[in-house]
Structure formats: C-alpha cells, structure tokens
Motif scaffolding. Structure first.
Motif, short mmCIF file in Angstrom:
data_model
loop_
_atom_site.label_atom_id
_atom_site.label_comp_id
_atom_site.label_asym_id
_atom_site.label_seq_id
_atom_site.Cartn_x
_atom_site.Cartn_y
_atom_site.Cartn_z
N GLY A 217 37.41 50.45 44.75
CA GLY A 217 38.02 50.68 43.43
C GLY A 217 39.38 50.05 43.24
O GLY A 217 39.99 49.54 44.18
N PRO A 218 39.87 50.08 41.99
CA PRO A 218 41.13 49.41 41.65
C PRO A 218 42.33 49.94 42.43
O PRO A 218 43.23 49.17 42.77
CB PRO A 218 41.30 49.70 40.14
CG PRO A 218 40.06 50.35 39.67
CD PRO A 218 39.19 50.67 40.83
N ASN A 223 45.19 47.16 42.12
CA ASN A 223 45.07 46.26 40.96
C ASN A 223 45.81 46.89 39.77
O ASN A 223 45.27 47.69 39.01
CB ASN A 223 43.59 46.07 40.62
CG ASN A 223 43.39 45.04 39.52
OD1 ASN A 223 44.19 44.97 38.57
ND2 ASN A 223 42.35 44.24 39.63
N ILE A 226 44.41 46.73 36.01
CA ILE A 226 43.39 47.71 35.65
C ILE A 226 43.98 49.12 35.58
O ILE A 226 43.70 49.89 34.67
CB ILE A 226 42.22 47.69 36.65
CG1 ILE A 226 41.49 46.34 36.57
CG2 ILE A 226 41.25 48.83 36.38
CD1 ILE A 226 40.26 46.25 37.45
N HIS A 230 43.83 51.61 32.42
CA HIS A 230 43.21 52.94 32.49
C HIS A 230 44.19 54.03 32.04
O HIS A 230 43.83 54.95 31.30
CB HIS A 230 42.72 53.21 33.91
CG HIS A 230 41.44 52.49 34.24
ND1 HIS A 230 40.92 52.43 35.51
CD2 HIS A 230 40.56 51.83 33.45
CE1 HIS A 230 39.79 51.74 35.50
NE2 HIS A 230 39.55 51.36 34.25
N ASP B 70 38.20 40.61 40.08
CA ASP B 70 38.70 40.54 38.70
C ASP B 70 39.89 39.59 38.58
O ASP B 70 39.98 38.81 37.63
CB ASP B 70 39.15 41.94 38.24
CG ASP B 70 37.95 42.86 37.98
OD1 ASP B 70 36.79 42.39 38.10
OD2 ASP B 70 38.18 44.04 37.66
N ASP B 71 40.78 39.67 39.55
CA ASP B 71 42.00 38.86 39.50
C ASP B 71 41.69 37.36 39.56
O ASP B 71 42.45 36.55 39.04
CB ASP B 71 42.91 39.20 40.69
CG ASP B 71 43.39 40.62 40.62
OD1 ASP B 71 43.29 41.22 39.53
OD2 ASP B 71 43.85 41.15 41.65
N SER B 93 35.57 46.00 34.11
CA SER B 93 36.82 46.13 33.38
C SER B 93 37.23 44.88 32.61
O SER B 93 38.21 44.92 31.86
CB SER B 93 37.94 46.53 34.34
OG SER B 93 37.90 45.73 35.49
N HIS B 164 33.58 52.12 33.12
CA HIS B 164 34.28 51.81 34.36
C HIS B 164 35.33 52.87 34.69
O HIS B 164 35.45 53.32 35.84
CB HIS B 164 34.94 50.42 34.26
CG HIS B 164 35.62 49.99 35.51
ND1 HIS B 164 36.96 49.74 35.60
CD2 HIS B 164 35.13 49.79 36.76
CE1 HIS B 164 37.27 49.40 36.84
NE2 HIS B 164 36.18 49.42 37.56
N LEU B 165 36.04 53.32 33.65
CA LEU B 165 37.05 54.37 33.86
C LEU B 165 36.36 55.66 34.34
O LEU B 165 36.83 56.31 35.29
CB LEU B 165 37.80 54.61 32.55
CG LEU B 165 38.82 55.75 32.53
CD1 LEU B 165 39.89 55.56 33.60
CD2 LEU B 165 39.49 55.84 31.14
N VAL B 168 35.45 55.33 37.91
CA VAL B 168 36.59 55.47 38.82
C VAL B 168 36.77 56.95 39.17
O VAL B 168 36.95 57.32 40.34
CB VAL B 168 37.88 54.87 38.20
CG1 VAL B 168 39.12 55.34 38.96
CG2 VAL B 168 37.80 53.34 38.22
N ASN B 172 35.27 56.46 42.83
CA ASN B 172 36.44 56.11 43.66
C ASN B 172 37.31 57.33 43.95
O ASN B 172 37.72 57.57 45.08
CB ASN B 172 37.30 55.05 42.98
CG ASN B 172 36.54 53.79 42.58
OD1 ASN B 172 36.89 53.15 41.59
ND2 ASN B 172 35.50 53.43 43.31
#
Lengths: 256, 256
Positions: A217-218, A223, A226, A230, B70-71, B93, B164-165, B168, B172
């Motif tokens: 995860g972020p 990250n 993100i 969020h 993502d980056d 995301s 995605h949120l 998480v 996550n």
C-alpha cells in the motif's frame, strides 16, 4: 471429570460455548440469565432447564461457567450461592483474582474468538486460553477444553490481558475498518460486495505469513502524493481522516 | 479481440496479471522492466521475450498493459513509442486522463486485490474495475477481463479513487492492525498463531453480513474500564495508543 455444567449467562459466548460443550457425556444441566427471555431461548437451544434467580442455581454441577458481561461479573459472583464449587469465567480482560473474594476453586476458560448470532465458528479451531488456581483445577478444565478444541493454551491473567488487547486490534478494530470501507463505498454508490474478495485474501495471506512481511500500500511506499489525495478525500469525515493519518504514520515508522 | 499483450512492469501486479491473462489463445508476447533482473524473472515465468528498453517494445501487440509504480507511470508513458496502440494502466489511484497527453486509445484495468510474492489469489474471484475512453475500447478490455474474472465492474476514475481508498482501509490498514497485534503478542512471548483463527473468522463474518452489523468489542459497548486499561497498557507504544484512541472514538460515534 467435569460432566455437569451450569451456564451463567445466555449471550453469544454462552450460546456458542454451551453448544460446543454439551454432548459426548457432558451436559449443560441448567442455564441462568437475569433476562427470562434470554434464559428461555438458550435453554431451548440446549434442551435444559433455566432459571432467572441466582438462588435457584443447582448445587450439583461439576463446573459453573460464567459468560456474563464483564461489568456484571463481580456482582453475579457476590450473589452466587455455591462458593465451594469449581467456577470459571470466560472473559479476556478480567483477572482470575476476581474469584479470590469468596471462592476456593476457580479458573478462567477464555475462547479467543468473535461470536455473533449470525455465524457459527468451528470450535475445534478456536484457541481456548486457560488458567486455574491449582494444578488439579487446571487439569479438570484442560480435559474439558481438549474435548472441544485442538488449540488449548495456558495463559496467565497478564498474558490473557495482552491477548485480549491484541484481539481488539485484529478483530474489533479490523471490523471497524471494514465498516469505514463500506461507508466510503456506499457514499459513492458502490456495493460493499466488491471488497469481499480483498478482505478474504488479506486475512488468508497472514495464515502462512507474518503480517509485517506482507504489508502493501501507499503508506508502506511512503507515497505522499496518494496519501495527501486520500486525506483530502476524507476531509468531511474527520474520524476516518484521523484513523488514516495515524495508521499511515505507524506503517511508515514500522517499515523503517 | 485482444490476443497479444505486452506487459510493462514486472512487479507483483504484473506477475499475477501476466499469469492470469496468458493462455486460451491469449499471449504475453513481451515483458518490459527497467530492471534486467525483474524482466528476466517474469519472462521466465511467462515463457516470453523481455526487454529493458522502452524503445525496443514490439509494435504488434493488441494491448500494452502498464503495471508499473504509480510514481513511474507518467515518465514511462512519455517515453513509450506506440502512441496509436491500445494502452491501459492497472492503478487504483491514477485517473485515466494520464493518457490524454499523447494517446488515442486508452483504458484502465484495475484488479481490486492485494498481490504479494507469497500468495496466489484466485483470479476468477478478483473484481476487475474497468474504464475506457471509447465504447469500442471498453468492449475490447471488457471481453479480456471476462475471460479471467467473474466480477467485472465498470468504474470511472472518481469511483476507482474511492475504491482504492476503501481498499486501503480494508486491506493495507487491516494488515497493519494484524502487525500491531503480532507485535503486542511477541512482546509478551505469545505466538501470532493463536490469533489466526480469530482473523479468519473476522473476515469470514463480513462475507455474508455488513460489517456494521457484526461489530463487537469494548468500544461498541463503550466499556470505559477496559478502554482505559488498554490505553494504559499501550503507554510505551504511542503510535498504537493513538490508533487505539481514534478507532475506539470512531466505533463509539458510529454506534450512536
């Protein structure tokens, strides 16, 4: 040998434990609840007599198993008439010393599981955490526990408190994170069902791995782009935003 | 019809997706990764050629599937040579508009699952959340998605961000709560294994119920005595104490 058991309490724990313990020569001989309705309901499930009066509890049981609310336990114990008998409570958070005022034979029989009316877990797989005031009493409840579970564990009051705290994170708090996820989806017209496979897999992954090893995860990748997006998406939900902030911080600290 | 696929990326998502997508007339014809080692490793698993140079990516694929960090995505897209081809990313995301600078045919192919080297989830059960810039492109990726999953869902960029949120929280963050539980147990010489049945059951309960309906624990009962004892037990662990405080508050607020 424990054959005759009286159950004090008729909630989820009492119901599941009563069903698991009866049979194979063991019998729930009576159920007590201060609520007549709860007592009747569980007595029907277990096919046994019930009472709503502590004074009417039978004297001839081998074990009195207390599965009442933590808040109610001390008062129920005070009024309980059979002070010589073997008694045990089922609470994760109450030390065994609660029995020291008045009882001679006591134990703890703590099932490390979440019980609700909606589901029936497999008892053979539920850890039963035991403690007793004498080796003889420990042996009695250990033999009973081994009849229903393959995961019988000795845990003193201090360890049991930590187990309970760990269980609050791994179960109660985890379920609340599911609730938050469901709430976010609902606010955007998305069904909770779409998350169910992810929830299953997340729990399945730690059955063979330590959770720190499978973190994703972020937050783990730190990250910030993100994470900021969020937090912005959660602006109108301050409770969720705080939880997001502090779990993210904790993941970042843990991964260093 | 999408038959030939180039995978851009060789991490966990690319690996699991590559395995799920190849076979039955569909083929991963090339793998790209900037890391020679990752490219070689995934190319071996998928039995296909690999490259570490974006300029060497074959021109004849029906789909270029980007499963990079993502980056890294924007820069990889900038250097990617085949701007007319159908391209899709796999990120929860990143909005689809990332493709608007330079591409004509683009889509999103987002698997809502947690992937790690240690486990192989069942793809048929993984929700695939799709979006495309034209109905024709949507149909192309939808047919591909339906070959591997029974849970194909249309989600626009805004919905995908919310998914995605939610993921998480449900994955996550949940895994981090397992880590906290494991850490508490380890500090008291208790094995993580004792919590595994509880973790399984907690996830299993919400497969047929909404999580708010099956919430349990001291916060739900607003049992301040236990909550205070737990906060005290976490005094030396400020990250965990904050998480305990705010999840407890949120449960109390939610149950009102």
């Amino acid at each position: 040998m424990i054959r005759k058991i009286v159950l004090i309490g008729a909630g989820n724990v009492a119901t599941h434990l009563g069903q698991a313990l009866s049979g194979n020569g063991r019998e729930i001989i009576q159920v007590y609840s201060r609520s007549a309705e709860s007592a009747a309901s569980l007595a029907q499930i277990l096919n046994c007599p019930r009472t709503t009066s502590l004074a009417d509890i039978r004297a001839d049981a081998d074990l009195y198993l207390f599965a009442v609310n933590d808040d109610a336990l001390a008062e129920v114990l005070r009024q309980f008439p059979h002070k010589q008998a073997l008694v045990a409570h089922t609470s994760g958070s109450i030390p065994m010393e609660v029995f020291e005022a008045g009882f001679q034979n006591f134990a703890v029989f703590y099932p490390l599981q979440t019980f609700s009316k909606q589901s029936k877990p497999d008892y053979a797989n539920i850890p039963l955490c035991l403690e007793a005031n004498t080796p003889a009493n420990y042996t009695l409840i250990e033999k009973l526990a081994q009849r229903v579970s393959n995961r019988v564990v000795s845990a003193n009051s201090q360890q049991r408190r930590q187990l309970h705290l760990a269980a609050v994170f791994a179960c109660n708090f985890t379920n609340h994170l599911y609730t938050i996820a469901a709430d976010i989806l609902e606010q955007h017209q998305l069904p909770f069902d779409i998350l169910r496979p992810l929830i299953s897999e997340t729990a399945a992954k730690v059955q063979n791995n330590l959770p720190a090893r499978v973190q994703t995860g972020p937050a783990l990748r730190n990250n910030q782009q993100i994470i900021k997006a969020h937090l912005k998406a959660l602006e109108a939900l301050p409770d969720y935003q705080k939880i997001y902030t502090f779990i993210t911080q904790s993941i970042i600290h843990s991964s260093k």
